[in-house]
Design a protein around this motif. Structure first.
Motif: not given
Ligand code: 5GP
Ligand code: MN
Length: 327
Positions: A22, A86, A106, A264, A266, A268, A284-286, A291-293
């Motif tokens: 992003e 990542r 992070h 995927k 996500s 919020r 996952g993480g964030g 955050s997301g996984t």
């Molecule tokens: P998004 O939902 O926009 O894909 O991700 C939001 C935030 O979550 C990202 O900026 C990142 O910090 C974290 N994130 C998303 N997907 C993953 C993942 O699969 N693994 C990890 N470690 N962090 C993730």
């Protein structure tokens, strides 16, 4: 920072960030390219640059295949990645850098670099890079400023999330003075969408589900919807914010089908519940608020698991007050 500045002066660089990039990932990667115009700086991202970031200066320099990289690297800089995986699988095995610098914000960062600049209080990696590049003040040109401003703008949700601090606002102001054009950048990121995005959004909104108490909200995008709208995953960036915009929603969840039985997910948060913790529990993480996984299994099973975890977390956070960052 001083040690990192010294290292950065020495060797040619390879700069890489996380897959599914992003604004912070791409902006921070490109900032190195513009800060060291006289140096060999190669850039890598495993995934394509999403259409809403194609306006950034230098995006065409980013390589997306590892076999396009020249090989031997004395110095690799990884930005905006909590852990080395990542970047992409096999990156470190294949690249074998002699020295790695890890720059990130992070909280869960694993300190995998030889030098690590990690500040969870920074709104974005872009904000950290602005501070780092102050060792080379003459080097922040208007292109660097544009890239770093975009990074900060996107990671703070346009200066709306709880990671928006006096410091991030000050740095954004300095970047505007150095040549970043806030209106032009916002127009490119948020108001240059193809019609397919709205077609996809229409489909996503029809899948909205709220929990009985209205604290959990979710949407789902299947591969079929992406195909029908002729859209890829990047077209759904920001959709999840429609859910957090509803009064009373504490946690929003977006399920996106990547492949058969691979989703995927996500998260919020509106600011009270820590969704970083939730994503970490699910592999996952964030950050606290975003955050997301990626989860494998049937959509029904994944939804069941996620709903249970989210509802537990909301219940546990009953007495938590709004998190605030301080400098
Ligand atoms: P998004 O939902 O926009 O894909 O991700 C939001 C935030 O979550 C990202 O900026 C990142 O910090 C974290 N994130 C998303 N997907 C993953 C993942 O699969 N693994 C990890 N470690 N962090 C993730
Ligand atoms: Mn970031």
């Amino acid at each position: 920072m001083k040690k990192i500045c010294d290292e950065l002066q020495k060797a040619a660089l390879l700069v890489a960030s996380h897959k599914n990039p992003e604004g912070d990932a791409i902006g921070s990667t490109l900032a190195f390219y513009h800060t060291f115009p006289d140096k060999k700086v190669e850039l890598f991202n495993a995934d394509p640059v999403p259409y809403f970031l194609k306006f950034l200066p230098g995006v065409e320099k980013i390589r997306h295949q590892m076999n396009e990289l020249s090989g031997e690297y004395d110095l690799v800089v990884i930005v905006d990645c909590a852990n080395p995986d990542r970047v992409c699988e096999r990156f470190f095995q294949q690249i074998k850098p002699k020295f790695t610098i890890n720059i990130d914000h992070h909280e869960s960062n694993s300190y995998f670099g030889d030098l690590n600049l990690i500040d969870p209080k920074a709104s974005s990696t872009g904000e950290l890079l602005f501070q780092l590049f102050s060792c080379f003040p003459q080097k922040i040109n208007s292109q660097t400023a544009t890239c770093l401003y975009t990074a900060i703008m996107m990671d703070t949700g346009s200066f709306r999330y709880i990671n928006t601090t006096p410091r991030s606002l000050e740095i954004a102001s300095k970047l505007a003075n150095l040549g970043a054009d806030p209106a032009w950048i916002a127009r490119n990121v948020y108001e240059s969408h193809p019609p397919a995005r709205l077609i996809l959004l229409g489909m996503a909104l029809q899948t909205m589900v709220f929990s009985p108490d209205g604290k959990r909200a979710e949407m789902t995008l299947t591969k079929e919807m992406f195909q029908k709208a002729q859209a890829d995953v990047s077209f759904s960036e920001g959709f999840i914010n429609y859910l957090t915009s509803v009064a009373g929603v504490e946690v929003a969840v977006l399920f996106r089908e990547l492949d058969k039985n691979t989703y995927k997910v996500s998260f919020r948060s509106q600011g009270r519940v820590n969704v970083a913790k939730l994503a970490e529990e699910l592999g996952g993480g964030g950050h606290f608020q975003a955050s997301g996984t990626t989860l494998k299994g049937s959509l029904d099973d994944i939804k069941k698991l996620v709903r249970q975890k989210v509802d537990e977390l909301i219940a546990q956070s009953k007495n938590a007050s709004q998190r605030s960052y301080s400098n």
